[in-house]
Scaffold this motif. Structure first.
Motif, PDB file in Angstrom:
ATOM      1  N   GLY A   7     -10.171  12.727  -1.390  1.00 35.58           N
ATOM      2  CA  GLY A   7     -11.036  12.901  -2.561  1.00 35.58           C
ATOM      3  C   GLY A   7     -12.504  13.023  -2.207  1.00 35.58           C
ATOM      4  O   GLY A   7     -12.974  12.574  -1.157  1.00 35.58           O
ATOM      5  N   HIS A  57     -14.576   9.605  -1.786  1.00 34.43           N
ATOM      6  CA  HIS A  57     -14.408   8.938  -0.496  1.00 34.43           C
ATOM      7  C   HIS A  57     -15.260   9.612   0.577  1.00 34.43           C
ATOM      8  O   HIS A  57     -15.908   8.937   1.373  1.00 34.43           O
ATOM      9  N   ILE A  87       0.844  -1.188   0.000  1.00 34.11           N
ATOM     10  CA  ILE A  87       0.000   0.000   0.000  1.00 34.11           C
ATOM     11  C   ILE A  87       0.882   1.241   0.000  1.00 34.11           C
ATOM     12  O   ILE A  87       1.777   1.379   0.831  1.00 34.11           O
ATOM     13  N   ASN A  88       0.589   2.128  -0.925  1.00 37.73           N
ATOM     14  CA  ASN A  88       1.330   3.373  -1.037  1.00 37.73           C
ATOM     15  C   ASN A  88       0.605   4.432  -0.196  1.00 37.73           C
ATOM     16  O   ASN A  88      -0.547   4.766  -0.463  1.00 37.73           O
ATOM     17  N   SER A  89       1.258   4.967   0.805  1.00 38.04           N
ATOM     18  CA  SER A  89       0.618   5.931   1.709  1.00 38.04           C
ATOM     19  C   SER A  89       0.197   7.207   0.993  1.00 38.04           C
ATOM     20  O   SER A  89      -0.802   7.826   1.368  1.00 38.04           O
ATOM     21  N   MET A  90       0.906   7.586  -0.036  1.00 39.25           N
ATOM     22  CA  MET A  90       0.527   8.789  -0.802  1.00 39.25           C
ATOM     23  C   MET A  90      -0.795   8.564  -1.530  1.00 39.25           C
ATOM     24  O   MET A  90      -1.659   9.441  -1.552  1.00 39.25           O
ATOM     25  N   GLU A  91      -0.948   7.387  -2.105  1.00 37.90           N
ATOM     26  CA  GLU A  91      -2.190   7.081  -2.813  1.00 37.90           C
ATOM     27  C   GLU A  91      -3.364   7.010  -1.841  1.00 37.90           C
ATOM     28  O   GLU A  91      -4.471   7.448  -2.152  1.00 37.90           O
ATOM     29  N   VAL A  92      -3.132   6.466  -0.663  1.00 37.04           N
ATOM     30  CA  VAL A  92      -4.186   6.387   0.356  1.00 37.04           C
ATOM     31  C   VAL A  92      -4.601   7.792   0.779  1.00 37.04           C
ATOM     32  O   VAL A  92      -5.796   8.095   0.859  1.00 37.04           O
ATOM     33  N   SER A  93      -3.640   8.649   1.044  1.00 37.06           N
ATOM     34  CA  SER A  93      -3.975  10.008   1.490  1.00 37.06           C
ATOM     35  C   SER A  93      -4.709  10.775   0.391  1.00 37.06           C
ATOM     36  O   SER A  93      -5.619  11.552   0.675  1.00 37.06           O
ATOM     37  N   GLN A  94      -4.351  10.550  -0.871  1.00 33.62           N
ATOM     38  CA  GLN A  94      -5.052  11.198  -1.972  1.00 33.62           C
ATOM     39  C   GLN A  94      -6.485  10.669  -2.079  1.00 33.62           C
ATOM     40  O   GLN A  94      -7.427  11.421  -2.306  1.00 33.62           O
ATOM     41  N   HIS A  95      -6.653   9.373  -1.902  1.00 33.72           N
ATOM     42  CA  HIS A  95      -7.975   8.780  -1.967  1.00 33.72           C
ATOM     43  C   HIS A  95      -8.876   9.306  -0.847  1.00 33.72           C
ATOM     44  O   HIS A  95     -10.034   9.674  -1.070  1.00 33.72           O
TER      45      HIS A  95
END
Length: 63
Positions: free
Chosen positions: A13, A16, A2-10
């Motif tokens: 959004g 979400h 899991i990429n933490s940057m992608e999670v924070s962007q999601h």
């Protein structure tokens, strides 16, 4: 992985946020519904327990 940057962007959004609010609203409705069912429980055992204090069976000789 899991990429933490992608999670924070999601999480940041709009999609979400909307889905989160809908899920929280549904959870709240379920919790309220459960409480109402418990309050409206009219089973014989619950009615008997609620009315125990109204009659003193030991003093009156009633059975």
């Amino acid at each position: 992985m899991i990429n933490s940057m992608e999670v924070s962007q999601h999480v940041a959004g709009k999609s979400h946020g909307i889905k989160k609010r809908v899920a929280e609203f549904r959870l709240m409705n379920v919790q309220v519904g459960v409480r109402q069912q418990q309050e409206e429980d009219i089973s014989v055992i619950n009615a008997w327990i609620r009315n125990l204090h109204k009659v003193d069976f030991l003093s009156s000789g009633q059975a």
